[in-house]
Design an enzyme around this catalytic site. Structure first.
Site, PDB file in Angstrom:
ATOM      1  CB  CYS A  81      -1.002  -0.026   1.152  1.00  0.00           C
ATOM      2  SG  CYS A  81      -2.358   1.170   0.910  1.00  0.00           S
ATOM      3  CG  HIS A 189      -4.094  -3.492   2.327  1.00  0.00           C
ATOM      4  ND1 HIS A 189      -3.176  -3.118   3.280  1.00  0.00           N
ATOM      5  CD2 HIS A 189      -4.679  -2.361   1.887  1.00  0.00           C
ATOM      6  CE1 HIS A 189      -3.215  -1.799   3.422  1.00  0.00           C
ATOM      7  NE2 HIS A 189      -4.116  -1.314   2.593  1.00  0.00           N
ATOM      8  CD  GLU A 191      -2.295  -6.352   4.746  1.00  0.00           C
ATOM      9  OE1 GLU A 191      -2.524  -5.170   5.063  1.00  0.00           O
ATOM     10  OE2 GLU A 191      -1.691  -6.670   3.699  1.00  0.00           O
TER      11      GLU A 191
END
Length: 208
Positions: A81, A189, A191
């Site tokens: 990001c 992202h 994650e």
């Protein structure tokens, strides 16, 4: 067991990144300690918020030096990001220009789109020989950002291995990932991207 450091410089989803990487079977530590970040098998540089604030935080822990030294020594780095955005030459927010790490030419600017921020799931148009997105054709990843690099400035023609650049469209195309030797980054992202994000992280970890 491989060791990955999540660089703690006051920005980013540190714990979610830590959990996502740890689930893939490597040792993970969240730290700002210079030597640990420098010597880990892999370094993750997350980032959330304003470009200028992230650069200030990065410099406060000598993060730009860590990145430079790791790349010079052939040690992988993954930016996520705003942790990707600060790797570019500069960022412009609200008319204020801030110098980035200058690993790649390019300017981070407000997205030219009817709806900003770009928030939610989107696809990535990756090069055929990508390592990061191997086996992930058509997969969707989670984005949340208002700024990005919308013009990629090609490196000199004498570069033997030019970066592999992936694109995503929201209003207009923007750079959503870069694979450049030991330096890799994603605008989305991983994650927060479920199984696709986990597989992408697994592909990156396989390069350590």
């Amino acid at each position: 067991m491989k060791k990955v450091v999540i660089l703690d410089y006051g920005s980013g989803n540190l714990r979610s990144a830590e959990r996502a990487v740890a689930r893939l079977g490597v040792e993970v530590e969240v730290t700002a300690e210079y030597e640990k970040a420098l010597n880990a098998d892999g370094l993750v540089v997350p980032g959330v918020g304003a470009f200028a604030a992230c650069m200030g935080g990065l410099k406060s822990v000598r993060g730009e030096r860590i990145i430079d030294r790791r790349l010079a020594g052939g040690q992988p780095v993954l930016g996520i990001c705003v942790g990707m955005q600060i790797l570019f030459e500069r960022g412009v927010e609200h008319g204020v220009e801030t110098a980035g790490c200058d690993e790649w030419p390019g300017t981070v600017e407000r997205l030219n789109a009817p709806v900003v921020p770009h928030m939610g799931w989107n696809t990535v148009d990756a090069p055929e020989d990508t390592v990061l997105f191997q086996g992930l054709g058509g997969a969707r990843f989670y984005f949340v950002h208002s700024y990005g690099v919308q013009k990629w400035e090609m490196p000199p023609s004498d570069v033997l291995e030019p970066p592999m650049v992936s694109w995503t469209t929201h209003g207009t195309p923007f750079v959503s990932a870069v694979e450049n030797g030991y330096l890799t980054a994603t605008q989305f992202h991983p994650e927060k991207s479920g199984d696709a994000g986990a597989e992408m992280l697994r592909n990156w970890l396989a390069t350590l």
